[in-house]
Design a protein around this motif. Structure first.
Motif, PDB file in Angstrom:
ATOM      1  N   GLY A 212      24.676  -3.372  25.671  1.00 56.11           N
ATOM      2  CA  GLY A 212      24.510  -4.756  25.059  1.00 56.11           C
ATOM      3  C   GLY A 212      24.307  -3.547  23.596  1.00 56.11           C
ATOM      4  O   GLY A 212      24.185  -4.806  22.338  1.00 56.11           O
ATOM      5  N   ILE A 213      25.017  -2.340  22.864  1.00 51.49           N
ATOM      6  CA  ILE A 213      25.257  -2.305  21.843  1.00 51.49           C
ATOM      7  C   ILE A 213      26.639  -2.514  21.460  1.00 51.49           C
ATOM      8  O   ILE A 213      26.910  -2.387  21.697  1.00 51.49           O
ATOM      9  CB  ILE A 213      24.767  -1.046  21.443  1.00 51.49           C
ATOM     10  CG1 ILE A 213      23.154  -0.909  22.532  1.00 51.49           C
ATOM     11  CG2 ILE A 213      24.513  -0.613  20.070  1.00 51.49           C
ATOM     12  CD1 ILE A 213      22.832   0.996  21.847  1.00 51.49           C
ATOM     13  N   THR A 214      26.547  -3.319  20.425  1.00 46.29           N
ATOM     14  CA  THR A 214      27.949  -3.488  19.432  1.00 46.29           C
ATOM     15  C   THR A 214      28.554  -2.036  19.068  1.00 46.29           C
ATOM     16  O   THR A 214      28.085  -1.412  18.091  1.00 46.29           O
ATOM     17  CB  THR A 214      27.429  -4.361  17.704  1.00 46.29           C
ATOM     18  OG1 THR A 214      27.519  -5.375  18.412  1.00 46.29           O
ATOM     19  CG2 THR A 214      29.441  -4.213  18.113  1.00 46.29           C
ATOM     20  N   GLN A 215      29.418  -1.716  18.862  1.00 42.61           N
ATOM     21  CA  GLN A 215      29.925  -0.495  18.875  1.00 42.61           C
ATOM     22  C   GLN A 215      31.012  -0.662  17.646  1.00 42.61           C
ATOM     23  O   GLN A 215      31.547   0.923  17.249  1.00 42.61           O
ATOM     24  CB  GLN A 215      30.466   0.365  20.201  1.00 42.61           C
ATOM     25  CG  GLN A 215      30.305  -0.232  21.316  1.00 42.61           C
ATOM     26  CD  GLN A 215      28.452   1.064  21.479  1.00 42.61           C
ATOM     27  OE1 GLN A 215      28.355   2.617  20.404  1.00 42.61           O
ATOM     28  NE2 GLN A 215      27.878   0.276  21.951  1.00 42.61           N
ATOM     29  N   HIS A 216      31.874  -1.180  17.695  1.00 41.79           N
ATOM     30  CA  HIS A 216      32.482  -1.793  16.218  1.00 41.79           C
ATOM     31  C   HIS A 216      32.196  -2.967  15.820  1.00 41.79           C
ATOM     32  O   HIS A 216      31.225  -4.079  16.206  1.00 41.79           O
ATOM     33  CB  HIS A 216      33.910  -1.215  16.092  1.00 41.79           C
ATOM     34  CG  HIS A 216      34.742  -1.530  17.493  1.00 41.79           C
ATOM     35  ND1 HIS A 216      34.728  -3.242  17.412  1.00 41.79           N
ATOM     36  CD2 HIS A 216      34.507  -0.793  19.115  1.00 41.79           C
ATOM     37  CE1 HIS A 216      35.591  -3.260  19.111  1.00 41.79           C
ATOM     38  NE2 HIS A 216      35.609  -2.369  19.341  1.00 41.79           N
ATOM     39  N   ILE A 217      32.961  -3.211  14.321  1.00 43.85           N
ATOM     40  CA  ILE A 217      32.794  -4.635  13.122  1.00 43.85           C
ATOM     41  C   ILE A 217      33.474  -5.604  14.559  1.00 43.85           C
ATOM     42  O   ILE A 217      34.592  -5.536  15.147  1.00 43.85           O
ATOM     43  CB  ILE A 217      33.110  -4.305  12.617  1.00 43.85           C
ATOM     44  CG1 ILE A 217      32.347  -3.365  11.759  1.00 43.85           C
ATOM     45  CG2 ILE A 217      34.456  -5.590  12.088  1.00 43.85           C
ATOM     46  CD1 ILE A 217      33.192  -3.007   9.814  1.00 43.85           C
ATOM     47  N   GLY A 218      33.200  -6.185  14.829  1.00 40.69           N
ATOM     48  CA  GLY A 218      34.020  -7.774  15.073  1.00 40.69           C
ATOM     49  C   GLY A 218      33.749  -8.532  13.854  1.00 40.69           C
ATOM     50  O   GLY A 218      33.515  -9.784  13.080  1.00 40.69           O
ATOM     51  N   ALA A 219      35.713  -9.053  14.911  1.00 40.65           N
ATOM     52  CA  ALA A 219      35.994  -9.919  12.974  1.00 40.65           C
ATOM     53  C   ALA A 219      36.005 -10.734  13.927  1.00 40.65           C
ATOM     54  O   ALA A 219      36.982 -10.918  14.084  1.00 40.65           O
ATOM     55  CB  ALA A 219      36.675  -9.703  12.695  1.00 40.65           C
ATOM     56  N   PHE A 220      35.177 -12.721  13.534  1.00 38.11           N
ATOM     57  CA  PHE A 220      35.637 -13.659  14.546  1.00 38.11           C
ATOM     58  C   PHE A 220      35.613 -14.760  13.167  1.00 38.11           C
ATOM     59  O   PHE A 220      34.989 -14.569  12.684  1.00 38.11           O
ATOM     60  CB  PHE A 220      34.270 -14.394  15.657  1.00 38.11           C
ATOM     61  CG  PHE A 220      34.401 -12.657  16.685  1.00 38.11           C
ATOM     62  CD1 PHE A 220      35.236 -12.244  17.729  1.00 38.11           C
ATOM     63  CD2 PHE A 220      33.605 -12.340  16.146  1.00 38.11           C
ATOM     64  CE1 PHE A 220      34.772 -11.612  17.876  1.00 38.11           C
ATOM     65  CE2 PHE A 220      32.606 -11.475  16.921  1.00 38.11           C
ATOM     66  CZ  PHE A 220      33.825  -9.983  17.984  1.00 38.11           C
ATOM     67  N   LEU A 221      36.808 -16.568  13.969  1.00 34.94           N
ATOM     68  CA  LEU A 221      36.266 -16.789  13.545  1.00 34.94           C
ATOM     69  C   LEU A 221      35.406 -17.910  13.523  1.00 34.94           C
ATOM     70  O   LEU A 221      36.370 -18.155  15.201  1.00 34.94           O
ATOM     71  CB  LEU A 221      38.219 -17.141  12.782  1.00 34.94           C
ATOM     72  CG  LEU A 221      38.392 -18.538  12.482  1.00 34.94           C
ATOM     73  CD1 LEU A 221      37.767 -18.726  10.527  1.00 34.94           C
ATOM     74  CD2 LEU A 221      39.650 -19.405  11.979  1.00 34.94           C
ATOM     75  N   PHE A 232      32.772 -14.246  10.698  1.00 36.36           N
ATOM     76  CA  PHE A 232      32.239 -13.951  11.173  1.00 36.36           C
ATOM     77  C   PHE A 232      32.371 -12.418  11.707  1.00 36.36           C
ATOM     78  O   PHE A 232      33.089 -12.203  11.408  1.00 36.36           O
ATOM     79  CB  PHE A 232      30.998 -14.755  12.330  1.00 36.36           C
ATOM     80  CG  PHE A 232      30.268 -15.607  11.659  1.00 36.36           C
ATOM     81  CD1 PHE A 232      29.169 -15.413  11.337  1.00 36.36           C
ATOM     82  CD2 PHE A 232      30.769 -16.963  12.615  1.00 36.36           C
ATOM     83  CE1 PHE A 232      28.193 -16.808  10.818  1.00 36.36           C
ATOM     84  CE2 PHE A 232      29.949 -18.207  11.725  1.00 36.36           C
ATOM     85  CZ  PHE A 232      28.779 -18.017  11.101  1.00 36.36           C
ATOM     86  N   LEU A 233      31.334 -11.501  10.417  1.00 42.88           N
ATOM     87  CA  LEU A 233      31.390 -10.478  11.195  1.00 42.88           C
ATOM     88  C   LEU A 233      30.315  -9.378  11.698  1.00 42.88           C
ATOM     89  O   LEU A 233      29.787  -9.608  10.864  1.00 42.88           O
ATOM     90  CB  LEU A 233      32.116  -9.307   9.867  1.00 42.88           C
ATOM     91  CG  LEU A 233      33.458  -9.707   8.706  1.00 42.88           C
ATOM     92  CD1 LEU A 233      33.131  -8.369   7.541  1.00 42.88           C
ATOM     93  CD2 LEU A 233      33.666  -9.668   9.697  1.00 42.88           C
ATOM     94  N   ASP A 234      31.158  -9.292  12.419  1.00 42.98           N
ATOM     95  CA  ASP A 234      29.142  -8.800  13.293  1.00 42.98           C
ATOM     96  C   ASP A 234      29.112  -6.861  13.433  1.00 42.98           C
ATOM     97  O   ASP A 234      30.332  -6.013  14.366  1.00 42.98           O
ATOM     98  CB  ASP A 234      29.407  -8.979  15.039  1.00 42.98           C
ATOM     99  CG  ASP A 234      27.803  -8.249  16.051  1.00 42.98           C
ATOM    100  OD1 ASP A 234      27.624  -8.255  15.217  1.00 42.98           O
ATOM    101  OD2 ASP A 234      28.862  -8.535  16.964  1.00 42.98           O
ATOM    102  N   THR A 235      28.405  -6.455  12.534  1.00 41.19           N
ATOM    103  CA  THR A 235      27.882  -5.177  12.205  1.00 41.19           C
ATOM    104  C   THR A 235      27.043  -4.077  13.639  1.00 41.19           C
ATOM    105  O   THR A 235      26.688  -5.114  14.168  1.00 41.19           O
ATOM    106  CB  THR A 235      28.049  -4.870  11.067  1.00 41.19           C
ATOM    107  OG1 THR A 235      26.656  -5.371  10.491  1.00 41.19           O
ATOM    108  CG2 THR A 235      29.328  -4.971  10.311  1.00 41.19           C
ATOM    109  N   PRO A 236      27.194  -2.982  13.601  1.00 39.23           N
ATOM    110  CA  PRO A 236      26.481  -2.796  14.834  1.00 39.23           C
ATOM    111  C   PRO A 236      25.492  -2.462  14.061  1.00 39.23           C
ATOM    112  O   PRO A 236      25.221  -1.857  12.972  1.00 39.23           O
ATOM    113  CB  PRO A 236      27.289  -0.987  14.931  1.00 39.23           C
ATOM    114  CG  PRO A 236      28.409  -1.674  15.000  1.00 39.23           C
ATOM    115  CD  PRO A 236      28.614  -2.626  13.732  1.00 39.23           C
TER     116      PRO A 236
END
Length: 725
Positions: A212-221, A232-236
């Protein structure tokens, strides 16, 4: 009378020799010829100059009698003049020559240079053939060798033309078009950042993540119901990923700070606020988990005041929205607040011309090769574009969106995955489009050259600092030896440098405690985060941590061979190892540690460090007795001191180890030679019982001494390194 005859006879012999020379000369052509006097072994010419009066009439005879006279042609005279210009023993020197270069210029071997430097301020131990010498030391060596020096003419090196790629000048406001805002979600670990984005996208991102932990940046439109687009950028949020969060804020327009209503402001919350301030990015506060009974949104707002985050209800400019990401409450309010702030910022970009962007994340995919996630900031990216990032370049082969679908073009503000890189660029690198592949090669060559020059400059600075330090040490030594004569100085210096003349010992295996590790990760940012944690390692005195290799991609045979060479351990983060690789590792006795959660990888690494530490010996007390009386027993011819004791605690076991304590000082450690209860030899004495005992050494007892029975146990040591989580 006899002496006069002998002298006349000698004169006649000399006269005959001179006549013989003249006769020989008459047969030679003197003009444009080279000749030397022919000396007869029977008639030496060394005494002829004593009688010059015999030859004054003819100059030619004086020429003939000159032993070193040399008649030469014009051509030979020119050659002779040319040869005189090259002075024997002259060395052409230049600034900062290496030991090997100087030896070659002097026509000597390297040992000659070492010998010349033996009694100088240079540390001969650290000197290598490729070590750079200063101009002063070069001149000193040449002088000591009895030679002269002259400075070489410096070749004027043409300054290399800067061929780097740079950003275009600002675009004309008339050509700017609106673009989607880039929004970064920041906050403490497990405060619901990914769940919030998951609810906005209507997908199950959070459930797919390890732990349940973000391990790297996710970039989404994300497409909003009103028609707007938001990137959106989802950062750890984990402490290990500080660099990733900082990178996210530098490419963003708006930061949504997620704070859990029941936890309040935490460590990474404060760090995220600082990142946003450093980047000059406006904040929107999202107070999450408001559906929980223990939630207290007002406490969160008050806590944030201490960090200069002032909400609108307190007279500030930060919008605060109470949400529940899990239940989807108030998400549209948050989205509308984001769109409203984006409209106020009037975000526009130039979608024409050469592309500019930023690498958000990079990785090495087994099927796709080097892949980057990037956000386009200017221009429109299409297939076939030639890009440069860092010291690598790419010709775009394919582009994908966050769902893995192929796209043909990416305009400003749009996140896109790019294939076609020659090497994996570093996350955070600037992407610039260039006109052709040839131009890309020029840019990469220039950047590599600049990096080499900077590295050389740093190396020279380090060398000069070392030389300065050694020179100061040398001067101190010289001051200490100032009162000695030169013979005494030479003797002292020879003794100090005697090890230089001894033969080097064969290299033996070091007994130093070292853990060699190989780190492999799925993306550049993950590897960077792990290396940043390992940089904080500060327990080298216990066990040295040596990172012998790191990179991206699955575990390979090369990694196993490298680990075997260094007796190391392979740590993999979100990567795989095939069955054949696992079998090879098992065959060679190499450990492969694979993890999907970063703190578990670090815990495993700490366990590996602990296993490399030698066990510590711990004493466990079994019993204690006090000396109440002292006796002396005769054994053979010797008198043995005996202590009459009473057991105060535990028991005394003769098989165990004992120690004698007096005034809190341990006087003796060892075994008992005898243990008796009354007159019987016994093995164990329990609490409250009296006994007599003697030691295996002759030590006098005092009344009040303590006898402690103990056993030694080996306990595994743990490393003192604290990675911070």
């Amino acid at each position: 009378m006899n002496r006069g005859l002998i002298r006349k006879f000698e004169d006649l012999v000399q006269l005959r020799g001179a006549c013989w020379q003249l006769r020989t000369l008459s047969y030679r052509k003197v003009s444009r010829a080279q000749w030397k006097p022919v000396q007869s072994s029977a008639y030496p010419l060394w005494s002829v100059p004593q009688y010059p009066q015999l030859w004054q009439a003819d100059k030619l005879i004086s020429v003939a009698l000159s032993q070193r006279r040399h008649l030469a042609t014009k051509e030979e005279t020119k050659k002779k003049k040319k040869k005189i210009q090259l002075t024997k023993g002259e060395v052409e020197i230049r600034q900062k020559m290496t030991v090997e270069e100087l030896a070659r210029a002097m026509g000597k071997d390297i040992d000659h240079i070492y010998e010349a430097l033996l009694y100088t301020d240079i540390d001969c131990d650290s000197l290598e053939p490729d070590s750079i010498l200063s101009e002063d030391h070069i001149k000193l060596i040449v002088k000591k060798s009895g030679m002269k020096y002259k400075s070489a003419k410096l070749k004027e090196e043409k300054e290399r033309e800067n061929t780097d790629a740079v950003k275009r000048p600002p675009a004309d406001p008339a050509v700017l078009t609106p673009r989607p805002p880039v929004v970064t979600i920041l906050g403490h670990v497990d405060h619901g950042k990914t769940t919030l984005l998951d609810s906005l996208r209507k997908t199950q991102v959070a459930s797919m993540e390890a732990g349940g932990i973000t391990q790297h940046i996710g970039a989404f439109l994300v497409h909003m119901p009103s028609g707007e687009k938001i990137t959106f950028l989802d950062t750890p949020g984990h402490a290990a990923f500080s660099a990733m969060r900082a990178r996210g804020t530098h490419v963003t327009d708006i930061v949504i700070l997620v704070v859990a209503a029941e936890d309040g402001v935490m460590e990474q919350t404060i760090e995220s606020i600082q990142h946003a301030k450093n980047a000059g990015v406006p904040l929107i506060l999202a107070i999450n988990k408001c559906d929980k009974p223990e939630a207290d949104p007002e406490r969160v707002k008050k806590e944030l005041l201490a960090h200069d985050v002032v909400c609108e209800e307190f007279g500030g400019d930060v919008q605060a929205v109470n949400i529940s990401a899990l239940k989807g409450e108030n998400l549209m309010v948050l989205a509308e607040a984001t769109v409203a702030l984006a409209e106020m910022l009037e975000l526009k970009a130039d979608s024409t011309g050469l592309v500019e962007g930023t690498v958000i994340e990079s990785r090495k995919d087994k099927g796709k090769g080097p892949v980057t996630t990037a956000i386009i900031q200017r221009g429109t990216l299409r297939k076939g574009c030639v890009l440069v990032a860092g010291k690598t370049w790419a010709k775009v082969r394919f582009m994908f969106d966050e769902n893995g679908k192929g796209v043909d073009a990416a305009s400003p503000g749009i996140p896109v995955e790019i294939m076609g890189w020659k090497e994996v660029p570093s996350a955070g690198d600037e992407i610039l489009e260039v006109e052709s592949e040839q131009r890309a090669h020029e840019v990469v060559a220039w950047r590599t050259y600049v990096e080499q020059q900077e590295r050389m400059k740093r190396d020279v600075e380090i060398i000069e600092a070392k030389q300065k330090e050694h020179r100061m040490e040398y001067e101190k030594k010289q001051q200490k030896l100032a009162h000695l004569t030169w013979r005494q100085k030479k003797a002292v210096l020879y003794k100090a440098n005697k090890h230089l003349f001894s033969k080097p010992k064969e290299r033996t295996d070091t007994d130093e405690n070292v853990l060699s590790v190989i780190v492999k990760g799925d993306v550049d940012g993950s590897v960077e985060a792990i290396l940043n944690i390992l940089d904080s390692y500060d327990a080298d005195s216990e066990c040295k941590l040596d990172i012998i290799h790191f990179g991206m991609g699955d575990i390979s045979e090369t990694d196993i061979n490298l680990a075997e060479a260094f007796n190391g351990v392979v740590f993999g983060f979100s990567v795989k190892a095939s069955e054949s690789i696992k079998q090879l590792a098992a065959k060679k006795g190499i450990k492969i540690k694979l993890h999907n959660i970063i703190y578990k990888l670090i815990e495993d690494l700490k366990e590996e460090l602990n296993s490399r530490l030698p066990p510590s010996v711990v004493e466990k007390t079994i019993g204690e007795a006090s000396v109440l009386n002292i006796f002396s027993v005769t054994v053979g011819k010797n008198k043995v001191p005996v202590a009459g004791c009473r057991v105060q605690k535990g028991l005394l076991d003769k098989k165990m180890k004992f120690k004698l304590i007096r005034n809190r000082d341990v006087l003796w450690k060892g075994s008992l030679s005898s243990l008796k209860h009354h007159k019987d030899d016994v093995q164990v004495i329990k609490t409250g019982m009296d006994c007599g005992l003697s030691l295996d050494e002759h030590i006098e007892f005092n009344i009040g001494d303590e006898i402690v029975c103990y056993e030694e146990k080996e306990v595994q040591q743990t490393t003192s390194w604290d990675p911070g989580f």
